[in-house]
Design an enzyme around this catalytic site. Structure first.
Site, PDB file in Angstrom:
ATOM      1  N   GLU A 185      -5.965  -5.207  10.556  1.00  0.00           N
ATOM      2  CA  GLU A 185      -4.462  -3.655  10.342  1.00  0.00           C
ATOM      3  C   GLU A 185      -4.827  -3.180  12.061  1.00  0.00           C
ATOM      4  O   GLU A 185      -5.359  -2.105  12.004  1.00  0.00           O
ATOM      5  CB  GLU A 185      -4.442  -2.645   9.725  1.00  0.00           C
ATOM      6  CG  GLU A 185      -4.204  -3.728   8.217  1.00  0.00           C
ATOM      7  CD  GLU A 185      -3.541  -2.334   7.502  1.00  0.00           C
ATOM      8  OE1 GLU A 185      -2.267  -2.821   6.617  1.00  0.00           O
ATOM      9  OE2 GLU A 185      -4.434  -1.566   7.403  1.00  0.00           O
ATOM     10  N   HIS A 245      -9.877   1.561   4.840  1.00  0.00           N
ATOM     11  CA  HIS A 245      -8.035   1.711   5.905  1.00  0.00           C
ATOM     12  C   HIS A 245      -8.515   2.688   7.235  1.00  0.00           C
ATOM     13  O   HIS A 245      -9.623   3.357   6.644  1.00  0.00           O
ATOM     14  CB  HIS A 245      -7.908   2.535   4.450  1.00  0.00           C
ATOM     15  CG  HIS A 245      -5.723   2.188   4.720  1.00  0.00           C
ATOM     16  ND1 HIS A 245      -5.656   3.002   6.246  1.00  0.00           N
ATOM     17  CD2 HIS A 245      -5.110   1.603   5.064  1.00  0.00           C
ATOM     18  CE1 HIS A 245      -4.613   2.461   6.371  1.00  0.00           C
ATOM     19  NE2 HIS A 245      -4.245   1.932   5.609  1.00  0.00           N
ATOM     20  N   GLY A 247       2.592  -1.320   4.369  1.00  0.00           N
ATOM     21  CA  GLY A 247       2.764   0.331   4.586  1.00  0.00           C
ATOM     22  C   GLY A 247       4.499   1.376   4.437  1.00  0.00           C
ATOM     23  O   GLY A 247       4.844   0.951   2.733  1.00  0.00           O
ATOM     24  N   GLY A 248       5.567   1.010   4.754  1.00  0.00           N
ATOM     25  CA  GLY A 248       6.133   2.277   4.581  1.00  0.00           C
ATOM     26  C   GLY A 248       6.873   1.445   4.422  1.00  0.00           C
ATOM     27  O   GLY A 248       8.058   1.090   3.232  1.00  0.00           O
ATOM     28  N   ASN A 268       0.808  -1.392  -0.303  1.00  0.00           N
ATOM     29  CA  ASN A 268       0.168   0.001   0.067  1.00  0.00           C
ATOM     30  C   ASN A 268       1.243   1.379  -0.077  1.00  0.00           C
ATOM     31  O   ASN A 268       1.483   1.743   0.760  1.00  0.00           O
ATOM     32  CB  ASN A 268      -1.092  -0.137   0.986  1.00  0.00           C
ATOM     33  CG  ASN A 268      -1.912   1.231   1.837  1.00  0.00           C
ATOM     34  OD1 ASN A 268      -1.941   2.175   0.347  1.00  0.00           O
ATOM     35  ND2 ASN A 268      -2.387   1.241   2.857  1.00  0.00           N
ATOM     36  N   TRP A 269       1.018   1.936  -0.962  1.00  0.00           N
ATOM     37  CA  TRP A 269       1.889   2.474  -1.352  1.00  0.00           C
ATOM     38  C   TRP A 269       1.434   4.018  -0.804  1.00  0.00           C
ATOM     39  O   TRP A 269       2.127   5.319  -0.961  1.00  0.00           O
ATOM     40  CB  TRP A 269       2.447   3.261  -2.818  1.00  0.00           C
ATOM     41  CG  TRP A 269       3.351   2.024  -3.625  1.00  0.00           C
ATOM     42  CD1 TRP A 269       3.768   0.951  -2.729  1.00  0.00           C
ATOM     43  CD2 TRP A 269       3.620   1.881  -4.575  1.00  0.00           C
ATOM     44  NE1 TRP A 269       3.985  -0.100  -3.432  1.00  0.00           N
ATOM     45  CE2 TRP A 269       3.966   1.061  -5.018  1.00  0.00           C
ATOM     46  CE3 TRP A 269       3.643   2.734  -5.664  1.00  0.00           C
ATOM     47  CZ2 TRP A 269       4.672   0.461  -5.759  1.00  0.00           C
ATOM     48  CZ3 TRP A 269       4.073   2.319  -6.727  1.00  0.00           C
ATOM     49  CH2 TRP A 269       4.840   1.070  -7.073  1.00  0.00           C
ATOM     50  N   LYS A 270       0.024   3.989  -0.678  1.00  0.00           N
ATOM     51  CA  LYS A 270      -0.811   5.514   0.080  1.00  0.00           C
ATOM     52  C   LYS A 270      -0.584   6.788  -0.626  1.00  0.00           C
ATOM     53  O   LYS A 270       0.031   6.723  -1.912  1.00  0.00           O
ATOM     54  CB  LYS A 270      -0.169   5.518   1.882  1.00  0.00           C
ATOM     55  CG  LYS A 270       0.235   4.130   2.595  1.00  0.00           C
ATOM     56  CD  LYS A 270       0.070   4.551   3.965  1.00  0.00           C
ATOM     57  CE  LYS A 270      -0.400   3.281   4.175  1.00  0.00           C
ATOM     58  NZ  LYS A 270      -0.056   3.081   6.659  1.00  0.00           N
ATOM     59  N   GLU A 326      -6.406   4.665   7.390  1.00  0.00           N
ATOM     60  CA  GLU A 326      -6.392   6.624   7.101  1.00  0.00           C
ATOM     61  C   GLU A 326      -8.140   6.666   6.905  1.00  0.00           C
ATOM     62  O   GLU A 326      -8.469   8.308   7.071  1.00  0.00           O
ATOM     63  CB  GLU A 326      -5.816   6.430   6.826  1.00  0.00           C
ATOM     64  CG  GLU A 326      -3.974   6.458   7.445  1.00  0.00           C
ATOM     65  CD  GLU A 326      -3.016   5.333   6.769  1.00  0.00           C
ATOM     66  OE1 GLU A 326      -3.108   5.723   5.847  1.00  0.00           O
ATOM     67  OE2 GLU A 326      -2.264   4.969   7.901  1.00  0.00           O
ATOM     68  N   SER A 360       3.124  -2.304  10.323  1.00  0.00           N
ATOM     69  CA  SER A 360       4.417  -2.045  10.817  1.00  0.00           C
ATOM     70  C   SER A 360       5.365  -3.524  10.639  1.00  0.00           C
ATOM     71  O   SER A 360       6.443  -3.720  10.873  1.00  0.00           O
ATOM     72  CB  SER A 360       4.940  -1.694  12.222  1.00  0.00           C
ATOM     73  OG  SER A 360       4.849  -0.519  12.117  1.00  0.00           O
ATOM     74  N   GLY A 407       2.563   2.514  11.103  1.00  0.00           N
ATOM     75  CA  GLY A 407       3.745   3.571  10.666  1.00  0.00           C
ATOM     76  C   GLY A 407       4.046   3.956  12.059  1.00  0.00           C
ATOM     77  O   GLY A 407       4.873   4.222  12.285  1.00  0.00           O
TER      78      GLY A 407
HETATM   79  P1  PGA Z   1       2.632   0.316   7.391  1.00  0.00           P
HETATM   80  O1  PGA Z   1       1.399   0.548   7.185  1.00  0.00           O
HETATM   81  O2  PGA Z   1       2.911  -1.241   6.998  1.00  0.00           O
HETATM   82  O3  PGA Z   1       3.787   1.717   7.988  1.00  0.00           O
HETATM   83  O4  PGA Z   1       2.380   0.105   8.445  1.00  0.00           O
HETATM   84  C1  PGA Z   1       0.772  -0.791   6.808  1.00  0.00           C
HETATM   85  C2  PGA Z   1      -1.126  -0.141   5.993  1.00  0.00           C
HETATM   86  O5  PGA Z   1      -1.467   0.598   6.577  1.00  0.00           O
HETATM   87  O6  PGA Z   1      -2.011  -0.483   5.165  1.00  0.00           O
END
Ligand code: PGA
Length: 256
Positions: free
Chosen positions: A169, A97, A236-237, A9-11, A99, A215, A175
């Site tokens: 999640e 998600h 994500g990251g 997930n490149w956000k 967010e 994470s 993150g």
């Molecule tokens: P993260 O994000 O790996 O940076 O914690 C995961 C996500 O929100 O899908």
């Protein structure tokens, strides 16, 4: 047999050119023999879907979006429809998600409408659920997750649910560098399967893919992905670094 899925997930990261570069690097670093064992999914921004699709198209890597409109088309400025996502090469779409739930106030009802729209257009929803830190500390997380699933899947029948991937999640792990222990994650994955069994049946509960997200990185992924009931990861990251993402895929492919 549930096949592992590793999703990036490149956000809201990477320009058009940077997305192309990362997609090229990932394509070069992931071997076909790994893709024969695990599914790999990239979810760039809307703007970069086309170029990433072009870059990965001769490959078995799959494309997904990070959001979808629940409307079909028309005067909805700023929205992107299922049909448009399909035309850009998307097979999957991340829905619900945390967010989007917290910053854009998406309710379980809105998420349910998006899941239905995705399924109507044969896009596979990656349906995210998870509790906040306060909900975990107050030990009400099972109720929260059950409500997210029950309301998110209202009106989805047993056949349609086979198109859905669930991503657990925990919000406190996204993150933050904190992550659930493999045992904590396994316990919730098994709880989610029980909820699915209650809503559908045992076969569906055993077949549904449940990813862990929060994470996940190249250091902790092998342990997380080997834990009972964890069918992959939403990353994500670490998905923004081709070496790290390719390493996570490699480790996933080595798991028996
Ligand atoms: P993260 O994000 O790996 O940076 O914690 C995961 C996500 O929100 O899908």
């Amino acid at each position: 047999m549930r096949r592992k899925l590793i999703a990036g997930n490149w956000k809201m990261n990477l320009t058009y050119k940077e997305s192309e570069k990362l997609a090229k690097e990932i394509t070069a670093k992931i071997e076909q023999k790994e893709l024969n064992k695990v599914d790999v999914l990239l979810c760039p921004t809307f703007v970069s879907l086309g170029i990433v699709n072009k870059t990965i198209k001769d490959n078995d890597i799959k494309l997904g979006a990070q959001n979808i409109s629940y409307e079909n088309n028309g005067a909805f400025t700023g929205e992107v429809s299922a049909e448009i996502l399909k035309s850009a090469g998307c097979e999957y779409v991340i829905i619900g998600h945390s967010e989007r739930r917290s910053y854009f106030h998406e309710s379980n009802a809105v998420i349910n409408k998006k899941i239905k729209k995705a399924i109507e257009f044969a896009l596979k929803p990656v349906f995210c659920v998870g509790e906040s830190l306060i909900e975990r500390e107050d030990e009400i997380y099972e109720g929260i997750i059950e409500k997210q699933i029950t309301e998110g899947l209202t009106g989805i029948d047993a056949e349609q649910i086979s198109e859905i991937v669930i991503a657990y999640e925990p919000v406190w792990a996204i993150g933050t560098g904190l992550n659930a222990t493999p045992d904590q994650a396994s316990q919730i994955h098994s709880f989610i399967r029980k909820v699915i069994q209650k809503l559908y049946n045992e076969k569906t509960a055993n077949e549904i893919l449940i990813l862990y997200g929060g994470s996940v990185n190249e250091k902790n992924s092998a342990e997380m992905l080997s834990a009972e009931g964890i069918d992959g990861a939403l990353i994500g990251g670490a998905s923004l670094k081709s070496d790290d993402f390719a390493m996570i895929v490699k480790k996933a492919a080595q798991i028996k």
